[in-house]
Design a protein around this motif. Structure first.
Motif, PDB file in Angstrom:
ATOM      1  N   LYS A  16      13.146 -37.832  14.456  1.00  0.00           N
ATOM      2  CA  LYS A  16      12.119 -38.526  13.678  1.00  0.00           C
ATOM      3  C   LYS A  16      10.793 -37.768  13.696  1.00  0.00           C
ATOM      4  N   PRO A  17      10.075 -37.751  12.603  1.00  0.00           N
ATOM      5  CA  PRO A  17       8.760 -37.100  12.560  1.00  0.00           C
ATOM      6  C   PRO A  17       7.822 -37.671  13.618  1.00  0.00           C
ATOM      7  N   GLY A  18       7.051 -36.793  14.249  1.00  0.00           N
ATOM      8  CA  GLY A  18       6.112 -37.226  15.280  1.00  0.00           C
ATOM      9  C   GLY A  18       6.671 -37.177  16.679  1.00  0.00           C
ATOM     10  N   GLU A  19       7.976 -37.026  16.819  1.00  0.00           N
ATOM     11  CA  GLU A  19       8.565 -36.921  18.149  1.00  0.00           C
ATOM     12  C   GLU A  19       8.252 -35.566  18.768  1.00  0.00           C
ATOM     13  N   LEU A  39      13.523 -28.715  12.977  1.00  0.00           N
ATOM     14  CA  LEU A  39      12.622 -29.669  13.634  1.00  0.00           C
ATOM     15  C   LEU A  39      11.206 -29.554  13.083  1.00  0.00           C
ATOM     16  N   ARG A  40      10.754 -28.332  12.862  1.00  0.00           N
ATOM     17  CA  ARG A  40       9.413 -28.140  12.282  1.00  0.00           C
ATOM     18  C   ARG A  40       9.354 -28.770  10.890  1.00  0.00           C
ATOM     19  N   PHE A  41      10.396 -28.559  10.090  1.00  0.00           N
ATOM     20  CA  PHE A  41      10.473 -29.141   8.747  1.00  0.00           C
ATOM     21  C   PHE A  41      10.454 -30.663   8.804  1.00  0.00           C
ATOM     22  N   ARG A  42      11.081 -31.226   9.853  1.00  0.00           N
ATOM     23  CA  ARG A  42      11.140 -32.675   9.998  1.00  0.00           C
ATOM     24  C   ARG A  42       9.845 -33.257  10.562  1.00  0.00           C
ATOM     25  N   GLY A  43       8.890 -32.407  10.938  1.00  0.00           N
ATOM     26  CA  GLY A  43       7.644 -32.900  11.518  1.00  0.00           C
ATOM     27  C   GLY A  43       7.752 -33.218  12.986  1.00  0.00           C
ATOM     28  N   VAL A  44       8.733 -32.627  13.671  1.00  0.00           N
ATOM     29  CA  VAL A  44       8.927 -32.808  15.108  1.00  0.00           C
ATOM     30  C   VAL A  44       8.223 -31.671  15.836  1.00  0.00           C
ATOM     31  N   ARG A  45       7.448 -32.008  16.872  1.00  0.00           N
ATOM     32  CA  ARG A  45       6.765 -30.984  17.661  1.00  0.00           C
ATOM     33  C   ARG A  45       7.681 -30.512  18.784  1.00  0.00           C
ATOM     34  N   GLU A 264      -3.565 -31.584  28.371  1.00  0.00           N
ATOM     35  CA  GLU A 264      -4.007 -30.574  27.417  1.00  0.00           C
ATOM     36  C   GLU A 264      -2.911 -30.293  26.380  1.00  0.00           C
ATOM     37  N   ILE A 265      -1.668 -30.275  26.849  1.00  0.00           N
ATOM     38  CA  ILE A 265      -0.548 -30.051  25.925  1.00  0.00           C
ATOM     39  C   ILE A 265      -0.420 -31.208  24.946  1.00  0.00           C
ATOM     40  N   ILE A 266      -0.498 -32.430  25.467  1.00  0.00           N
ATOM     41  CA  ILE A 266      -0.397 -33.612  24.610  1.00  0.00           C
ATOM     42  C   ILE A 266      -1.525 -33.655  23.588  1.00  0.00           C
ATOM     43  N   ASP A 267      -2.750 -33.334  24.030  1.00  0.00           N
ATOM     44  CA  ASP A 267      -3.893 -33.315  23.116  1.00  0.00           C
ATOM     45  C   ASP A 267      -3.668 -32.309  21.996  1.00  0.00           C
ATOM     46  N   PHE A 268      -3.144 -31.142  22.345  1.00  0.00           N
ATOM     47  CA  PHE A 268      -2.877 -30.118  21.328  1.00  0.00           C
ATOM     48  C   PHE A 268      -1.837 -30.588  20.331  1.00  0.00           C
ATOM     49  N   LEU A 269      -0.767 -31.208  20.846  1.00  0.00           N
ATOM     50  CA  LEU A 269       0.298 -31.664  19.960  1.00  0.00           C
ATOM     51  C   LEU A 269      -0.115 -32.858  19.125  1.00  0.00           C
ATOM     52  N   SER A 270      -1.147 -33.573  19.554  1.00  0.00           N
ATOM     53  CA  SER A 270      -1.588 -34.774  18.844  1.00  0.00           C
ATOM     54  C   SER A 270      -2.558 -34.468  17.714  1.00  0.00           C
TER      55      SER A 270
END
Length: 271
Positions: A16-19, A39-45, A264-270
Motif C-alpha cells: 500500500k502507498p505510504g508503507e 515499490l517506488r511506483f506504488r508510493g512505498v518507501r 531522523e530516518i522517519i522524519d526523512f521518509l515522512s
C-alpha cells in the motif's frame, strides 16, 4: 545476485502507498532491483540495512534510505559514492547511521568486583584469533547461535576484560564489509573493558586512539603482550581510563541515541 521470482513482483504490487519496508541481511540476497522499482511506483518507501553485507551492493539498489550500522560502514559507503560507485541510473536515497542496540539479556549482568583482570571471548571462534597460548589467558566461549547464549549468561559476571580481537579480512575476499562494534557495546553494558586490535571497525574511532588496550595487529605476540598489559595495569590509571571510555561509550548505543537516529530516518521518509 538474486534469483528472479515473479512472486516477489506480485508481492510488491500488493503493497500500500505510504508503507515503509526495511530489507536486511536475511532478505538482501534475494531482493530484486525490479521489486524496488515497483515499490517506488506504488508510493512505498524503502530502506536497506547493509549490516554484514557487501557495501558495494549500494550500486544495485535505489532505495529511499541506505542504513549504515557503524561509523566505518557509513564512511565506506560515502567513499564508494564519491568514487562513482553507483547505479548507472544514478544514486537515489540518502545514507543514515543507525547503531545496533545491545542484547537485553545482558541488562542484569555486571562484572564482579574482581581482584585481577579476567578475560573472556564470547562469540563465533571463526571470527577471532585463537591459539593454545592465548587460551591459557582467555576463556573462549563458542557461540554460533543466539540460543546458545542463555546457558552462558550467568557466568559472564566473572569477567571484566572482553577479548574483542577480530581476524583481518583477506584482501581478496570479494567484498567490502564493515561490522558494528556490538562486542564492545556488550562489554560496556556489563561494566567490562575490551582488548581490541586496530582492525576492529569503529573501536578506535569511538574509544579514541589513546585507549590503553589497543594492539597494533592480531599476531599472537601482540595479543599476549596486550593481555599482559591489561593484567599489569589492573586497578591503575590506565585501567581506570579504559573504564571511563567504556562508560562514555554507553551514550553511543543508548535507547535515546538509537531512537534519535531512527527518528531522523522517519522524519526523512515522512517529508
Amino acid at each position: 545476485m538474486a534469483t528472479k521470482s515473479p512472486w516477489q513482483e506480485i508481492w510488491a504490487l500488493k503493497q500500500k502507498p505510504g508503507e515503509i519496508n526495511v530489507f536486511g541481511k536475511s532478505t538482501l540476497s534475494r531482493l530484486q532491483k525490479k521489486t524496488l522499482q515497483i515499490l517506488r511506483f506504488r508510493g512505498v518507501r524503502t530502506c536497506i540495512d547493509y549490516v554484514d553485507s557487501d557495501l558495494r551492493r549500494i550500486q544495485e539498489f535505489n532505495a529511499d534510505v541506505h542504513i549504515a550500522a557503524s561509523h566505518t560502514s557509513l564512511r565506506l559507503m560515502h567513499e564508494l559514492l564519491a568514487n562513482g560507485y553507483a547505479s548507472p541510473d544514478g544514486f537515489k536515497g540518502k545514507l543514515f547511521l543507525l547503531h545496533h542496540n545491545t542484547d537485553e539479556r545482558f541488562s542484569g549482568i555486571h562484572a564482579a568486583d574482581l581482584k585481577r583482570s579476567s578475560a573472556v571471548y564470547l562469540g563465533d571462534l571463526e571470527n577471532t584469533v585463537y591459539s593454545e597460548a592465548i587460551a591459557e589467558r582467555v576463556t573462549f566461549i563458542n557461540i554460533v547461535r543466539s540460543e546458545q547464549l542463555e546457558k552462558e549468561l550467568r557466568g559472564m559476571s566473572e569477567f571484566n576484560l572482553h577479548y574483542c580481537i577480530r581476524k583481518v579480512a583477506e584482501k581478496n575476499s570479494g567484498g567490502i564489509v564493515a561490522k558494528p562494534f556490538t562486542k564492545g557495546f556488550i562489554a560496556a553494558q556489563v561494566g567490562a573493558v575490551v582488548l581490541i586490535n586496530e582492525a576492529v571497525d569503529d573501536a578506535v574511532e569511538i574509544l579514541g586512539p589513546d585507549y590503553p588496550f589497543i594492539i597494533p595487529d592480531n599476531s599472537e605476540a601482540a595479543i599476549l603482550s596486550g593481555l599482559q598489559k591489561a593484567e599489569d595495569c589492573f586497578g591503575g590509571p590506565e585501567w581506570i581510563l579504559a573504564m571511563e571510555r567504556m562508560n562514555a561509550m554507553k551514550s553511543v548505543f543508548s535507547h535515546s541515541s538509537i531512537a534519535a537516529q531512527f527518528g531522523e530516518i522517519i522524519d526523512f521518509l515522512s517529508d
